[in-house]
Design an enzyme around this catalytic site. Structure first.
Site, mmCIF file in Angstrom:
data_model
loop_
_atom_site.group_PDB
_atom_site.id
_atom_site.type_symbol
_atom_site.label_atom_id
_atom_site.label_comp_id
_atom_site.label_asym_id
_atom_site.label_seq_id
_atom_site.Cartn_x
_atom_site.Cartn_y
_atom_site.Cartn_z
ATOM 1 N N TRP A 107 -52.959 -4.496 29.504
ATOM 2 C CA TRP A 107 -53.013 -5.283 28.260
ATOM 3 C C TRP A 107 -53.487 -4.419 27.090
ATOM 4 O O TRP A 107 -53.704 -4.943 26.013
ATOM 5 C CB TRP A 107 -53.945 -6.469 28.462
HETATM 6 C C1 LIG Z 1 -55.676 -12.468 21.926
HETATM 7 C C2 LIG Z 1 -56.528 -13.700 21.929
HETATM 8 C C3 LIG Z 1 -57.189 -14.073 20.782
HETATM 9 C C4 LIG Z 1 -57.993 -15.182 20.773
HETATM 10 N N1 LIG Z 1 -58.691 -15.446 19.624
HETATM 11 C C5 LIG Z 1 -59.686 -16.359 19.635
HETATM 12 C C6 LIG Z 1 -60.580 -16.456 18.528
HETATM 13 O O1 LIG Z 1 -60.457 -15.720 17.537
HETATM 14 N N2 LIG Z 1 -61.583 -17.361 18.605
HETATM 15 C C7 LIG Z 1 -61.759 -18.151 19.694
HETATM 16 O O2 LIG Z 1 -62.727 -18.931 19.691
HETATM 17 N N3 LIG Z 1 -60.923 -18.102 20.759
HETATM 18 C C8 LIG Z 1 -59.891 -17.210 20.752
HETATM 19 N N4 LIG Z 1 -59.057 -17.081 21.862
HETATM 20 C C9 LIG Z 1 -59.089 -18.132 22.909
HETATM 21 C C10 LIG Z 1 -60.172 -17.974 23.971
HETATM 22 O O3 LIG Z 1 -60.145 -16.683 24.443
HETATM 23 C C11 LIG Z 1 -59.921 -18.988 25.104
HETATM 24 O O4 LIG Z 1 -59.860 -20.270 24.546
HETATM 25 C C12 LIG Z 1 -61.006 -18.998 26.184
HETATM 26 O O5 LIG Z 1 -61.232 -17.703 26.670
HETATM 27 C C13 LIG Z 1 -60.639 -19.923 27.341
HETATM 28 O O6 LIG Z 1 -61.679 -19.931 28.283
HETATM 29 P P1 LIG Z 1 -61.459 -20.146 29.862
HETATM 30 O O7 LIG Z 1 -62.774 -19.967 30.496
HETATM 31 O O8 LIG Z 1 -60.714 -21.396 30.068
HETATM 32 O O9 LIG Z 1 -60.476 -18.971 30.299
HETATM 33 P P2 LIG Z 1 -60.825 -17.402 30.456
HETATM 34 O O10 LIG Z 1 -61.872 -17.012 29.477
HETATM 35 O O11 LIG Z 1 -59.543 -16.690 30.412
HETATM 36 O O12 LIG Z 1 -61.457 -17.290 31.922
HETATM 37 C C14 LIG Z 1 -60.723 -17.508 33.101
HETATM 38 C C15 LIG Z 1 -61.389 -16.688 34.198
HETATM 39 O O13 LIG Z 1 -60.922 -17.051 35.483
HETATM 40 C C16 LIG Z 1 -60.697 -15.890 36.268
HETATM 41 N N5 LIG Z 1 -59.709 -16.232 37.292
HETATM 42 C C17 LIG Z 1 -58.431 -16.622 37.085
HETATM 43 N N6 LIG Z 1 -57.828 -16.907 38.237
HETATM 44 C C18 LIG Z 1 -58.742 -16.719 39.213
HETATM 45 C C19 LIG Z 1 -58.706 -16.867 40.627
HETATM 46 N N7 LIG Z 1 -57.605 -17.290 41.254
HETATM 47 N N8 LIG Z 1 -59.823 -16.567 41.335
HETATM 48 C C20 LIG Z 1 -60.943 -16.136 40.703
HETATM 49 N N9 LIG Z 1 -61.026 -15.981 39.359
HETATM 50 C C21 LIG Z 1 -59.949 -16.283 38.621
HETATM 51 C C22 LIG Z 1 -60.213 -14.879 35.247
HETATM 52 O O14 LIG Z 1 -60.310 -13.567 35.711
HETATM 53 C C23 LIG Z 1 -61.116 -15.192 34.066
HETATM 54 O O15 LIG Z 1 -62.320 -14.503 34.121
HETATM 55 C C24 LIG Z 1 -58.172 -15.975 21.924
HETATM 56 C C25 LIG Z 1 -57.493 -15.613 23.088
HETATM 57 C C26 LIG Z 1 -56.680 -14.482 23.096
HETATM 58 C C27 LIG Z 1 -55.984 -14.093 24.352
HETATM 59 S S1 SF4 Z 2 -59.000 -2.122 31.568
HETATM 60 FE FE1 SF4 Z 2 -57.730 -0.385 30.993
HETATM 61 S S2 SF4 Z 2 -56.093 -0.293 32.502
HETATM 62 FE FE2 SF4 Z 2 -57.053 -2.297 32.679
HETATM 63 S S3 SF4 Z 2 -55.769 -3.622 31.382
HETATM 64 FE FE3 SF4 Z 2 -57.476 -2.913 30.121
HETATM 65 S S4 SF4 Z 2 -56.708 -1.058 29.093
HETATM 66 FE FE4 SF4 Z 2 -55.300 -1.508 30.807
#
Ligand SMILES: Cc1cc2nc3c(=O)[nH]c(=O)nc-3n(C[C@H](O)[C@H](O)[C@H](O)COP(=O)(O)OP(=O)(O)OC[C@H]3O[C@@H](n4cnc5c(N)ncnc54)[C@H](O)[C@@H]3O)c2cc1C
Ligand code: SF4
Ligand code: SF4
Lengths: 611, 147
Positions: free
Chosen positions: B43
């Protein structure tokens, strides 16, 4: 149960099991400990919580903050905003609940040392009405530190593959199983409550980027739909799984536009320099009626305007950063927005030689994703808060799914959009409090079926066995008549979803006949997953991620087919039902998969306003 | 390519292996050094780049749209992150941002707080509320008219 075989089971007994240590999971760990001082709280994460999930690289804004203490917004203002942005369909009880609690989470973040932009009086600096600006490079490790301090145990590099129902009652949760991608051990978690916080889904649809750039999706490649698949397969009721997200982003690098539109006040135009959001408004009104005059214009409709402009050959769509970046502070803010959140966009600027001070950038619409926390709200149907939820939205504990003892938060929970990072963390806290309350009312252990645990062990590790058995059948390479590798299966899934389910190559359009064909193809892919092979533990992880994505995708196709209208133009189009149809479809589409029969049931649920 | 590893700098310490959210930084057994096993699932999140104590990992933008000749290099310290951006034409830009305003490791478990009052578990307040809401009370429904 250690029988000397490879993949020996390791059993962990706990009170609270949290699946996924992202924003919601970390919030859940923190809050569960506050209310459950003596509980054994285990957080299981497939990566390392300091950099796992959607906030791995940091963020440059907190997108959900009311500012109640400064009288900036009240929770009811937020409910009206979300209702409008989702074209009327919101679980307003859940939205209200996030809004009234979210400020306390953000104030905790500040206390933990997150640098929030403030004016000299200490007031947070706004990016937009709901957003505050942060130096958020370390947002995730800061939050992870609080979760680590709170949890009894954090098991990392463990992928959860299945939830375990109780041996006595298939509608009561009893734990989860998975495996360590490091040592290959089989992990069995016997838990009295489970909180799923496993994030959203990317790579359901074919991304725009190709080859090496395959990983350049806007939502991270490690968001694999586990949250949805785990829940669906134990029969939890799901909602809004047709409500996929398409985002307007900087082209190629997928840098978010928030700081540029809201803070720097940049304008986007077509190639002729026209502001198409203005010039196209009358035409939009003809298609969607009064929604065209909603303020602010719903996110999907802004996409719709851009998409039509591109389809009519008026691209490239340009965002005129060069007209607004006129001080070193603004240049710093522009680069900081990406270096703190989407470094790949800064890399793209550097590589393509774009200096935002002097050059405009191109905008594009992304491929679709499935999320519960952004400008969409796919996910599980959850019980609402006691004092706010209408009776039909309440059947027990806050954020409990329709399976007893199974809770969710963040991207996992549907019907409540615009949670973002802070709201997801807050929902994790709400779910954890609900879960601890459930534990207090339901003492005693929950039995797990030993045969089921053994059966799953065989199933989970089968791809490793298959790979070894397959090797003698070919000289070398990745082409074998009876074996499929995870990346090959993922390409197939993405092609099906893209072409039949309304992806980029279909201009986000689909119809009943396409969806029917798509479903058939998808079910054949599901059958072929019985031939998936994995040469190592990393590939085994990919195999299960693919499995989770296919279940999520199936729900997307079924829901999209059931809703015979185009509710969210700009997210997707039902070309056979091109209109917003309030008379029939101002309601939720919900589904339940029955694990015993393998049948899906789709039905509607009413939208109840709480204000 | 997303990430690549400089052989003369990598010590095989595994920090990148540990931190990569995509599980794609692995140690090559032949060299004892790290490499990206699945660049198409990277990523460009820079988590591994920031974590590497030797500065051995760099990123080359995705080949399908990023022309060569650029470099984006972070240097993360406990309080600040410093970025050096080299544009394709050779121009260099430097940026730095604070990362945290408190000492790392200073966040305590909420179990160090006094235990919640009996009965609070059934109410709507979360931990640290209403204090941390910074308003007198938690809003609920039905709404009372604003005077
Ligand atoms: C590029 C980008 C920009 C963003 N900008 C903003 C912003 O400016 N402000 C803001 O407030 N929000 C922003 N967001 C949104 C925010 O990141 C999400 O709303 C938030 O992270 C969602 O939380 P979550 O815990 O549901 O998911 P996540 O934070 O994604 O957590 C999910 C977790 O579950 C784990 N997991 C998944 N599958 C499994 C499995 N099978 N077994 C064990 N572990 C697992 C993953 O590894 C991860 O750690 C942005 C997101 C992105 C991608
Ligand atoms: S930790 Fe490094 S190798 Fe892994 S997704 Fe991020 S940039 Fe790519
Ligand atoms: S963190 Fe750096 S030094 Fe350590 S293994 Fe990875 S690349 Fe090599």
């Amino acid at each position: 149960m250690d029988d000397g075989l490879p993949n020996a089971p390791r059993i962990v007994d706990c009170d609270v099991l949290i699946v996924g240590g992202g924003f919601a999971g970390c919030g859940a760990a923190f809050e569960a400990r506050y209310w459950g001082r003596d509980l054994k709280i285990v957080l299981v994460e497939k990566a390392a919580i300091e950099r796992s999930g959607a906030v791995a690289q940091g963020l440059s804004a907190i997108n959900c903050y009311m500012g109640m203490r400064w009288g900036e917004n009240r929770p009811e203002d937020f409910v009206r905003y979300v209702r409008n942005d989702l074209m009327g369909l919101s679980r307003e009880d859940l939205v209200f609940d996030i809004a009234r609690h979210v400020d306390s989470s953000v104030h905790l973040f500040e206390e933990w040392g997150l640098p929030i932009f403030t004016d000299p009086s200490g007031k947070y600096i706004r990016e937009g009405r709901w957003q505050v600006m942060i130096h958020g490079e370390s947002y995730k490790p800061i939050i992870a530190e609080a979760a680590r301090a709170a949890a009894s145990q954090v098991d990392e590099h463990v992928i959860i593959t299945h939830l375990l129902p109780s041996a006595d009652d298939p509608r009561r949760i009893a734990g989860a199983v998975g495996f360590s991608v490091r040592d290959g051990s089989y992990r069995v978690y016997r838990a009295r409550v489970v909180i799923v916080a496993a994030g959203g889904a990317s790579h359901l649809f074919r991304p725009r980027s190709a080859g090496e750039g395959w990983g350049r999706t806007w939502y991270p490649p490690w968001s694999t739909g586990s949250a949805y698949a785990l829940l669906i397969r134990v029969g939890a009721e799901m909602t809004q799984m047709e409500n996929r997200l398409v985002v307007t982003r900087f082209k190629d690098g997928y840098g978010p536009v928030g700081a540029f539109f809201l803070y720097l006040k940049a304008v986007a135009t077509n190639a002729a320099g026209e502001n198409y959001e203005v010039t196209r408004r009358a035409e939009l009104r003809e298609r969607v009626g009064a929604y065209a005059d909603a303020k602010p214009l719903p996110t999907c409709l802004r996409n719709d305007l851009m998409l039509r402009e591109i389809q009519e050959g008026r691209g490239p769509i340009l965002i005129h950063t060069e007209r607004v970046i006129d001080t070193p502070e603004k240049e710093n803010a522009a680069w900081g927005a990406f270096l703190n959140m989407t470094v790949g966009q800064a890399v793209t600027w550097a590589a393509q030689g774009i200096d935002p001070k002097t050059d405009p950038s191109e905008l594009i619409l992304s491929e679709p994703y499935l999320l519960g926390s952004h400008a969409v709200c796919a996910g599980a149907w959850a019980s609402g808060p006691d004092d706010v939820a209408p009776p039909e939205y309440r059947w027990g504990y806050n954020r409990m799914t329709t399976i007893a003892g199974l809770f969710g938060a963040g991207d996992t929970i549907g019907g409540s959009a615009h949670k973002f990072s802070s709201g997801s963390f807050t929902e994790g806290r709400l779910a954890a409090k609900g879960a601890v309350r459930f534990l207090a009312d339901h003492p005693g252990p929950v039995p797990v079926a030993v045969e089921e645990v053994e059966r799953l062990r065989t199933e989970i590790f089968a791809p490793l066995v298959r790979f070894v058995e397959d090797r003698p059948k070919i000289t070398r390479g990745a082409v074998s008549p009876g074996l499929l590798f995870p990346d090959q299966g993922l390409h197939r899934l993405e092609k099906i979803m893209d072409e039949y389910g309304g992806g980029v190559s279909a201009n986000y359009a689909t119809n009943d006949a396409l969806l029917e064909r798509g479903l058939r193809q998808l079910l054949r892919l599901r059958e072929d997953l019985r031939a998936i092979g994995a040469g190592d533990l990393h590939q085994l992880g990919r195999a299960w991620e693919l499995d989770h994505r296919t279940w999520t995708a199936e729900a997307v196709l079924r829901h999209t087919r059931f809703r015979t209208e185009t509710r969210w133009p700009g997210y997707y189009y039902r070309s056979d039902h091109p209109k917003v149809d309030d008379a029939h479809w101002r309601c939720f589409v919900n589904s339940v998969y029955d694990p015993a029969s393998g049948e899906w049931r789709l039905f509607t649920k009413p939208v109840r306003a709480v204000l | 390519m997303p990430t690549y590893v400089l052989p003369e700098k990598c010590k095989g310490c595994m920090q990148c292996v540990d931190i990569c959210p995509s599980d794609i930084m692995h140690i090559d057994p032949a060299q004892g050094r790290a490499y990206n096993v699945e660049p198409a699932m990277c990523w460009e999140c820079f988590a591994c780049v920031k974590a590497c104590p030797e500065g051995a990992i760099e990123v080359r933008g995705y080949a399908d749209f990023a022309p060569l000749g650029h470099r984006v290099v972070p240097n993360r310290t406990p309080e600040r992150i410093y970025w050096t951006v080299r544009m394709r034409d050779g121009t260099v830009k430097e940026f730095s941002f604070p990362t945290r305003r408190r000492k790392w490791g200073s966040t305590a478990s909420p179990a160090t707080e006094p235990p919640p009052a009996a009965g609070a578990l059934a109410g709507p307040l979360l931990s640290f509320e209403p204090d941390y809401l910074a308003v007198d009370e938690l809003p609920t429904l039905p709404l009372t008219p604003v005077s």
